[in-house]
Design a protein around this motif. Sequence first.
Motif, PDB file in Angstrom:
ATOM      1  N   LEU A   8       0.845  -1.239   0.052  1.00  0.00           N
ATOM      2  CA  LEU A   8       0.058   0.099   0.091  1.00  0.00           C
ATOM      3  C   LEU A   8       0.785   1.315   0.106  1.00  0.00           C
ATOM      4  CD1 LEU A   8      -2.462  -1.059   2.607  1.00  0.00           C
ATOM      5  CD2 LEU A   8      -2.992  -0.784   0.141  1.00  0.00           C
ATOM      6  N   GLU A   9       2.382   1.021   0.380  1.00  0.00           N
ATOM      7  CA  GLU A   9       3.139   2.356   0.332  1.00  0.00           C
ATOM      8  C   GLU A   9       2.553   3.054   1.444  1.00  0.00           C
ATOM      9  OE1 GLU A   9       3.468   4.050  -3.613  1.00  0.00           O
ATOM     10  OE2 GLU A   9       4.690   2.386  -4.362  1.00  0.00           O
ATOM     11  N   GLU A  10       2.306   2.547   2.655  1.00  0.00           N
ATOM     12  CA  GLU A  10       1.844   3.461   3.661  1.00  0.00           C
ATOM     13  C   GLU A  10       2.458   2.779   4.946  1.00  0.00           C
ATOM     14  OE1 GLU A  10      -2.421   2.800   4.129  1.00  0.00           O
ATOM     15  OE2 GLU A  10      -2.968   3.892   2.276  1.00  0.00           O
ATOM     16  N   LYS A  11       2.373   3.583   6.107  1.00  0.00           N
ATOM     17  CA  LYS A  11       2.944   3.022   7.385  1.00  0.00           C
ATOM     18  C   LYS A  11       2.036   1.678   7.872  1.00  0.00           C
ATOM     19  CE  LYS A  11       4.238   7.579   9.066  1.00  0.00           C
ATOM     20  NZ  LYS A  11       4.217   8.611  10.142  1.00  0.00           N
ATOM     21  N   LEU A  12       3.013   1.274   8.451  1.00  0.00           N
ATOM     22  CA  LEU A  12       2.563  -0.315   9.109  1.00  0.00           C
ATOM     23  C   LEU A  12       1.253  -0.133  10.066  1.00  0.00           C
ATOM     24  CD1 LEU A  12       2.743  -3.432   9.526  1.00  0.00           C
ATOM     25  CD2 LEU A  12       4.253  -2.857  11.297  1.00  0.00           C
ATOM     26  N   CYS A  13       0.228  -0.679   9.710  1.00  0.00           N
ATOM     27  CA  CYS A  13      -0.985  -0.644  10.776  1.00  0.00           C
ATOM     28  C   CYS A  13      -0.848  -1.850  11.767  1.00  0.00           C
ATOM     29  CB  CYS A  13      -2.352  -1.040   9.910  1.00  0.00           C
ATOM     30  SG  CYS A  13      -3.676  -1.169  10.852  1.00  0.00           S
ATOM     31  N   SER A  14      -0.540  -1.447  12.892  1.00  0.00           N
ATOM     32  CA  SER A  14      -0.428  -2.395  14.137  1.00  0.00           C
ATOM     33  C   SER A  14      -1.737  -3.101  14.590  1.00  0.00           C
ATOM     34  CB  SER A  14       0.568  -1.778  14.974  1.00  0.00           C
ATOM     35  OG  SER A  14       1.629  -1.502  14.884  1.00  0.00           O
ATOM     36  N   LEU A  15      -2.082  -4.195  14.015  1.00  0.00           N
ATOM     37  CA  LEU A  15      -3.388  -4.850  14.225  1.00  0.00           C
ATOM     38  C   LEU A  15      -3.179  -6.351  14.492  1.00  0.00           C
ATOM     39  CD1 LEU A  15      -6.367  -4.126  15.090  1.00  0.00           C
ATOM     40  CD2 LEU A  15      -6.892  -4.552  12.399  1.00  0.00           C
ATOM     41  N   ALA A  16      -3.392  -6.958  15.331  1.00  0.00           N
ATOM     42  CA  ALA A  16      -3.338  -8.415  15.553  1.00  0.00           C
ATOM     43  C   ALA A  16      -4.309  -8.804  16.753  1.00  0.00           C
ATOM     44  CB  ALA A  16      -1.924  -8.738  15.592  1.00  0.00           C
ATOM     45  N   SER A  17      -4.504 -10.080  16.631  1.00  0.00           N
ATOM     46  CA  SER A  17      -5.053 -10.633  17.885  1.00  0.00           C
ATOM     47  C   SER A  17      -4.060 -10.712  19.094  1.00  0.00           C
ATOM     48  CB  SER A  17      -5.370 -12.293  17.645  1.00  0.00           C
ATOM     49  OG  SER A  17      -6.184 -12.243  16.653  1.00  0.00           O
ATOM     50  N   ASP A  18      -4.942 -10.636  20.444  1.00  0.00           N
ATOM     51  CA  ASP A  18      -4.011 -10.798  21.496  1.00  0.00           C
ATOM     52  C   ASP A  18      -3.415 -12.110  21.414  1.00  0.00           C
ATOM     53  OD1 ASP A  18      -4.601  -8.194  22.342  1.00  0.00           O
ATOM     54  OD2 ASP A  18      -6.341  -8.668  23.218  1.00  0.00           O
ATOM     55  N   PRO A  19      -2.339 -12.333  22.181  1.00  0.00           N
ATOM     56  CA  PRO A  19      -1.612 -13.803  22.325  1.00  0.00           C
ATOM     57  C   PRO A  19      -2.644 -14.806  23.058  1.00  0.00           C
ATOM     58  CG  PRO A  19       0.095 -12.068  22.821  1.00  0.00           C
ATOM     59  CD  PRO A  19      -1.103 -11.440  22.744  1.00  0.00           C
ATOM     60  N   ASP A  20      -3.299 -14.408  23.939  1.00  0.00           N
ATOM     61  CA  ASP A  20      -4.138 -15.382  24.624  1.00  0.00           C
ATOM     62  C   ASP A  20      -5.735 -15.029  24.179  1.00  0.00           C
ATOM     63  OD1 ASP A  20      -4.387 -12.974  25.668  1.00  0.00           O
ATOM     64  OD2 ASP A  20      -4.241 -13.603  28.063  1.00  0.00           O
ATOM     65  N   ALA A  21      -5.793 -14.674  23.032  1.00  0.00           N
ATOM     66  CA  ALA A  21      -7.306 -14.410  22.665  1.00  0.00           C
ATOM     67  C   ALA A  21      -8.165 -15.823  22.459  1.00  0.00           C
ATOM     68  CB  ALA A  21      -7.430 -13.884  21.121  1.00  0.00           C
ATOM     69  N   GLY A  22      -9.246 -15.683  22.729  1.00  0.00           N
ATOM     70  CA  GLY A  22     -10.197 -17.069  22.862  1.00  0.00           C
ATOM     71  C   GLY A  22     -10.555 -17.417  21.402  1.00  0.00           C
ATOM     72  N   TYR A  23     -10.397 -18.616  20.868  1.00  0.00           N
ATOM     73  CA  TYR A  23     -10.683 -18.990  19.769  1.00  0.00           C
ATOM     74  C   TYR A  23     -11.803 -20.109  19.811  1.00  0.00           C
ATOM     75  CZ  TYR A  23      -6.965 -16.297  17.465  1.00  0.00           C
ATOM     76  OH  TYR A  23      -6.411 -15.371  17.178  1.00  0.00           O
ATOM     77  N   ALA A  24     -12.925 -20.247  19.060  1.00  0.00           N
ATOM     78  CA  ALA A  24     -13.824 -21.412  19.085  1.00  0.00           C
ATOM     79  C   ALA A  24     -13.125 -22.563  18.645  1.00  0.00           C
ATOM     80  CB  ALA A  24     -14.945 -21.133  18.334  1.00  0.00           C
ATOM     81  N   ASP A  25     -12.174 -22.472  17.840  1.00  0.00           N
ATOM     82  CA  ASP A  25     -11.573 -23.728  17.348  1.00  0.00           C
ATOM     83  C   ASP A  25     -10.103 -23.385  16.819  1.00  0.00           C
ATOM     84  OD1 ASP A  25     -13.721 -26.000  17.308  1.00  0.00           O
ATOM     85  OD2 ASP A  25     -14.461 -24.050  16.122  1.00  0.00           O
ATOM     86  N   ARG A  26      -9.161 -24.283  16.905  1.00  0.00           N
ATOM     87  CA  ARG A  26      -7.680 -24.116  16.267  1.00  0.00           C
ATOM     88  C   ARG A  26      -7.388 -25.501  15.543  1.00  0.00           C
ATOM     89  NH1 ARG A  26      -4.494 -20.712  19.794  1.00  0.00           N
ATOM     90  NH2 ARG A  26      -5.724 -19.908  21.283  1.00  0.00           N
ATOM     91  N   TYR A  27      -6.944 -24.785  14.215  1.00  0.00           N
ATOM     92  CA  TYR A  27      -6.570 -26.030  13.120  1.00  0.00           C
ATOM     93  C   TYR A  27      -5.121 -25.691  12.506  1.00  0.00           C
ATOM     94  CZ  TYR A  27     -11.527 -26.228  12.927  1.00  0.00           C
ATOM     95  OH  TYR A  27     -12.912 -26.615  13.116  1.00  0.00           O
TER      96      TYR A  27
END
Length: 415
Positions: A237-256
């Motif tokens: 995008l030729e833009e600054k980094l958007c710092s957006l991510a899930s928290d390390p201990d986020a709650g997921y219904a399922d993991r694969y």
Amino acid sequence: MKKTIVEKIIAKHAGLDDVNPGDIVDVKVDRLMINDSNGPTVFKNFQKLGVKEVQNKEGILVAVDHRVPPWEALQANNIDFCRKFCREHQMDGFREIGRHGIGHQMMCEQFVRPGEIAVGTDSHSTMYGGMGALGCGINSADAAVIMATGTMWMMVPESCLVTLKGRPKKGVTAKDIALKIQTIAPPDHLIYKAIEIGGDYAHEMSVASRLVIANMMCETGAKCGILPPDQVVADYLEEKLCSLASDPDAGYADRYEVDLDALEPVLACPHAVQNVKNVTEVEGVKIQQAFLGSCTNGRIEDFLQAAEILRGQKIHPNVRMIVVPGSQTIYLEMARMGLLEMFTECGAAVLSPGCASCGGFGPGTIGNDEVCISTTNRNWQGRMGPKSSSVYLGSAYSVPAAAVAGEIVSPLRYL
């Protein structure tokens, strides 16, 4: 409880500190894609609301992609209705024929940014998740309400984490990964879930590859698919980094997990996207058509992969190969790189950007009992032609390999 990336995006757009799966909230919509297939219905619904002013005009893209150029007067009139509506309401997002392309592709080239909510009147709007946005499909009534209010309601989905482990071997692409993901859960288990793609390799993939995977998450029944934005997206995008991510201990219904080290080139066999087999299990099936393009695999990365197979080769005399760029921007880049010449010399037909026969209409529709191998995203019975026809879905390696051989073969034969 810590939050997933999708929950964070929804909370921000709902103006709330926190949301949980199952909550129903009103959210601000940043980007809206309307295509020519649904445009007339959307705009007529908007007129029925009695609202005079369109909200967030700069965030609306109107794509001419399903029936372009129109081949019947009815289609031409529908496109003209959209054209005139946009002029009347001073909407600059109408993409005229000659400046057109598949709506999803143009959204990712021109509009969508990480962390946004971006929706479209087509189910494969999940593709915007490859940009780190929450992308999903909506109906024509929803689109009209968004035009009138700038908002829509949404139920917060449960999130599932799919971790990509290892590295893909030669001949394995994002399309193979996307097809493999179709098989990780029981039928219907992922309906209305948010599928988050993680793992080291998820951050090594190009934006083009990410768009393939996010696009095809629609086929699982998921509400959306998302790859957290990183430096790769920021550079694109030729833009600054958007710092957006899930928290390390986020709650997921399922993991694969998907073991990329063990993954071979695969195909989705008729008549279900989840009917996935290794290409070697399907070798020998005769084809009449090879289709390379669509919102899933109509980008430069795909055409360069195909070129690895096709340079110095000729399309089999019993096969017709159709190549469709995702946008005029891509078409022009193909010309600059000599890809148009290469495809033409090997015996393929390069069409104007658009959806072509992906939806079962338009140029490239197949006939009775014919077999097509395609980089599109659906192979339901009758999807690209009559019910007696069959479609196999594969990568930009597998499709040209079959086009040269006249039958389905492993692309490794030519790589």
